[in-house]
Design an enzyme around this catalytic site. Structure first.
Site, PDB file in Angstrom:
ATOM      1  N   GLU A 260     -14.894   4.560  -5.211  1.00 58.32           N
ATOM      2  CA  GLU A 260     -13.784   4.044  -4.406  1.00 58.32           C
ATOM      3  C   GLU A 260     -13.907   2.541  -4.230  1.00 58.32           C
ATOM      4  OE1 GLU A 260     -11.582   2.674  -0.910  1.00 58.32           O
ATOM      5  OE2 GLU A 260     -13.761   2.653  -1.196  1.00 58.32           O
TER       6      GLU A 260
ATOM      7  N   ASP B 119     -19.943   6.335  -2.799  1.00 57.97           N
ATOM      8  CA  ASP B 119     -20.514   5.065  -3.230  1.00 57.97           C
ATOM      9  C   ASP B 119     -20.471   4.039  -2.103  1.00 57.97           C
ATOM     10  OD1 ASP B 119     -17.650   5.107  -3.642  1.00 57.97           O
ATOM     11  OD2 ASP B 119     -17.829   3.191  -4.680  1.00 57.97           O
TER      12      ASP B 119
END
Length: 422
Positions: A156, A93
């Site tokens: 994350e 991400d």
């Protein structure tokens, strides 16, 4: 040039192509776009080479929904004889684009030995470098002892609960011996861990009244002003007096810190189309969110007591002052020992590839090592990868091709050392 270095050099164009392809998949978080697409892209690359690939959705994790499911990939290559398992973990991400870009943030432009784009540095360049390192090693030593794993995980940037935390809770690291997280901490530095964090919301209470007669009410904003004033007078100086022996970078982060993330009081904000005037009322609620970063020498319970004691001090001095405090998020500091096997192996590889001794650092903010440590119960974990961390959230984020190649060589040598004892 040794065989591994030559194998990686011959894959330079593939490294560039892979990095650019990953950047072109806009895995924006929030809300969590294209997570399955990037996992399927990696599966399509690795599975034909003999990697066993598993797509894992973090059902029920924060943020997981039918609109934005939290998908993760774990790819595993088993060699011949038994041996250790080395795991490379990268998050797929990326943060929001923001303003100020001079180029398309998802075009992955290659210019002057740099690849530009959101996520180039943090951390699709590191993900690509770890894949190239593993592929090069397997090409030379297909019957290597033990196993190699590559994971591309979700979220994350928003705590990792839909990614590494979920995998760790499912036992995904129970058999793993060594973990490298290719976060962008410079190619000549080993990141041993990170500071701790506590997020909390503080709310002060008041009593609503008409603004023409504020004496009939009690302003929650003024009460919050007293809290902020007390923070300036006592808490911030206290935090500046706390210093850690952890090698945190940059230097200012070797002290305890506190950031006030947001403040809101009174009536809710209106939408951009609202053209009227605000209500003339005394605010009966005011909220702030605090972000407290703390050191390995501090106990979380004491960190919380410092803020509670401050609020009680304000309460004793202000008639009518009441408050609530709510925990939002907390992470205990983590730091791997310099003598841990993965640290020693990576340090030797850095010296061999770059011709200089490795530096040892600790991150000011947290990353997914927290979950591998606390949930996965694995201490033998570091962050090591290409890129400059300061570039990560910035416009025109980039990663250097030479840095990725050098980091891939380091990671391949770590595999050679741990799995083959070479």
């Amino acid at each position: 040039m040794d065989a591994l270095a030559l194998e990686i050099e011959n894959r330079r164009d593939d490294l560039v192509r892979l990095t650019r392809d990953l950047i072109r998949i806009p895995t924006l978080n929030p809300p969590g776009r294209n997570y399955r697409e990037i996992c399927e892209y990696l599966q399509a690359r690795l599975a034909p080479q003999g990697w066993a690939c598993e797509l894992i959705r973090a059902h029920g994790a924060p943020g997981d929904s039918e609109a934005f499911p939290r998908w993760n990939l774990v790819a595993r290559h088993r060699g011949g004889p038994p041996g250790d398992c080395v795991h490379f973990n990268s998050h797929h991400d990326v943060v929001e684009v923001g303003h100020g870009w001079s180029r398309d943030p998802f075009a992955a432009e290659l210019e002057g030995g740099r690849i530009y784009g959101r996520g180039a540095c943090d951390m699709k360049g590191g993900l690509a470098a770890s894949i190239i390192a593993a592929e090069a090693f397997v090409a030379l030593y297909p019957d290597h002892p033990g196993q190699i794993e590559i994971s591309a995980t979700a979220d994350e940037e928003s705590g990792g609960f839909g990614g590494v935390a979920y995998l760790a809770s499912q036992g995904a690291f129970a058999h793993v011996g060594h973990v490298i997280i290719p976060e962008p901490l410079h190619k000549d530095r080993i990141c041993l861990g990170h500071r701790g964090v506590w997020w909390a919301e503080i709310e002060t209470h008041g009593r609503i009244a008409h603004g023409s007669m504020p004496f009939l009410g009690d302003s929650a904003i003024r009460h919050m002003g007293a809290v902020l004033e007390e923070m300036e007078r006592t808490l911030f100086p206290l935090l500046m007096s706390k210093h850690t022996e952890m090698p945190v970078i940059p230097e200012g982060a070797r002290n305890s810190t506190l950031n006030i993330n947001s403040i809101h009081g009174g009536e809710p904000d209106h939408g951009p189309d609202f053209t009227g005037l605000p209500a003339p009322c005394v605010a009966d609620r005011c909220r702030i969110v605090i972000d407290r970063r703390f050191l390995i020498e501090e106990e979380l319970s004491e960190v919380k007591r410092e803020v509670t004691a401050l609020l009680e001090k304000v309460k004793a001095a202000r008639p009518g002052f009441t408050y609530e405090i709510r925990d939002l998020f907390e992470v205990i500091p983590s730091m791997t020992d310099r003598e841990a096997p993965v640290v020693r192996s990576t340090a030797a590889a850095i010296e061999r590839v770059l011709g200089r001794e490795a530096g040892y650092v600790v991150s000011p903010g947290t990353y997914d090592q927290k979950h591998i440590d606390r949930i996965g119960k694995l201490k033998n974990c570091i962050a090591y990868g290409p890129g400059v961390l300061d570039l990560a959230p910035q416009p025109d984020e980039w990663v250097g091709v030479d840095d990725m190649r050098d980091s891939a060589r380091v990671m391949a040598l770590v595999l050679d050392d741990i799995l083959r004892g070479a």
